[in-house]
Design an enzyme around this catalytic site. Sequence first.
Site, PDB file in Angstrom:
ATOM      1  N   HIS A 307       0.845  -1.182   0.000  1.00 33.96           N
ATOM      2  CA  HIS A 307       0.000   0.000   0.000  1.00 33.96           C
ATOM      3  C   HIS A 307       0.879   1.230   0.000  1.00 33.96           C
ATOM      4  CE1 HIS A 307      -3.128   2.876   1.075  1.00 33.96           C
ATOM      5  NE2 HIS A 307      -3.962   1.981   0.598  1.00 33.96           N
ATOM      6  N   ASP A 364      -7.991  -5.230  -0.245  1.00 33.74           N
ATOM      7  CA  ASP A 364      -8.498  -6.068  -1.334  1.00 33.74           C
ATOM      8  C   ASP A 364      -8.139  -7.538  -1.182  1.00 33.74           C
ATOM      9  OD1 ASP A 364      -9.733  -4.022  -2.783  1.00 33.74           O
ATOM     10  OD2 ASP A 364      -7.804  -3.365  -3.574  1.00 33.74           O
TER      11      ASP A 364
END
Length: 428
Positions: A307, A364
């Site tokens: 991320h 996700d």
Amino acid sequence: MSDKATLEINGNKHEFPLIVGTENEVAIDIKTLRGVTGGVTTIDAGYKNTGSCESEITFLDGEKGILRYRGYSIEELAEEADFLEVAYLLIFGELPTKEQHDKFHADIKSKSIVDDDVRKIIDAFPKSAHPMGVLSSLTSALTAFNPSSVNVDSEEDMYNSVVKILGKFPVLVAWTMRKKQGLPLDYGSNTLGYVENVLKMMFKQPNEKYVQNKIIVDALDKLLILHADHEQNCSTSTVRIVGSSHAGLFASLSAGISALWGPLHGGANQAVLEMLEAIKEDGGDTKKYMAKAKDKNDPFRLMGFGHRVYKNFDPRARIIKKAADEVLADLGVEDPILEIAKGLEQEALNDDYFVKRKLYPNVDFYSGIIYRAMGIPTDMFTVMFALGRLPGWIAQWREMRLRKEPIGRPRQLYVGETLRPFKKLEKR
Ligand code: CMC
């Protein structure tokens, strides 16, 4: 701490003010940089260090794994609130009273009818079309059917556009899926809660009564809350920058949907499931895929890992992992994909490559497993992300308009050819 930063260029010192946010984050205000330096600019590809705006909506601390909407922790909101309360909170800044909540929902329902001619547009898409492309086009098309949504000179105009899109968007989401499945389009029912209605519009069979499953309703509610905002990510920045030209809300959202579609952003949830399926088909050899992810000559990346901001853990991933376990147990679903995902996570968490680069499972990684257990097709996963992100996009667009932010227009550093003479075609 000093309240100024000093920059020295060619022996000349320039001072710039420091701005401190409510969570004590510090930013250098370089608004005057070009003026005082005679045209020097900054370069920051991917905006890794550049703040594009001041915002009161979402706070996240990537080192500590903190995510808060309007000051409320994501953990508490996911546990205690419903999606519509969170949408109201994000857009208007405060949790609604019961009265405000009911009025908000009633206004949304009253605007939920989508012009019947939109069906003709849907009919023109081939069944093979990816639902994100269809959704982006339909959202943009809504402007044509609601031209008054573009000029939002008052808060009232803005409110009308906001409730319109919150009413119509779930219809488009459901129709996008039903069209692909060859099912007649469904309008849902105004007697249902927001999330219940989404599920009915998606799954109601023409020859059966749709019975709500509380486990599924609660799980979807939670997933939508977890996705509802994430400050200046790729799609949100897109919505803000498109809206900064005073393009309408629906056009700005359509651009945001396109940005979300990419596999490095929202499209990762579909890519994760496809990756886990591929590993399963390949005999479940997670080590092989770990090696591929680490090989710099192989474009493969471990989808659902890493991320831009979270460098210790993604708080949303923690909540979703727990929810995935619970939802699968409650629904009595045994999914071998979940075991592969857990195995892959363990290997990555103990692997030097991933540890050194601070790559952890993101939002996700586990969401697709829950969507799958709910019966949502893989290519609809990113559409579900868009449905969740809708209030965040709206809140950010509204904030940008109310703060009267200038049109977004980054600078560049030109590194191309300098002036050269034109040669006629026959001489080239
Ligand atoms: N698998 C293997 N290596 C990775 C991965 C990954 N998933 N992610 C980053 N790296 C490596 C990358 O190769 C680089 O290595 P090196 O320093 O040796 O060149 C290093 O880690 C830093 O990566 P980066 O691409 O510079 O980091 P970024 O902040 O620009 O990208 C990211 C962040 C999310 C795009 C990236 O981690 C990625 O592509 N992840 C997979 C896609 C994904 O799961 N996206 C969903 C993000 S969360 C939800 C959302 O935003 O919608």
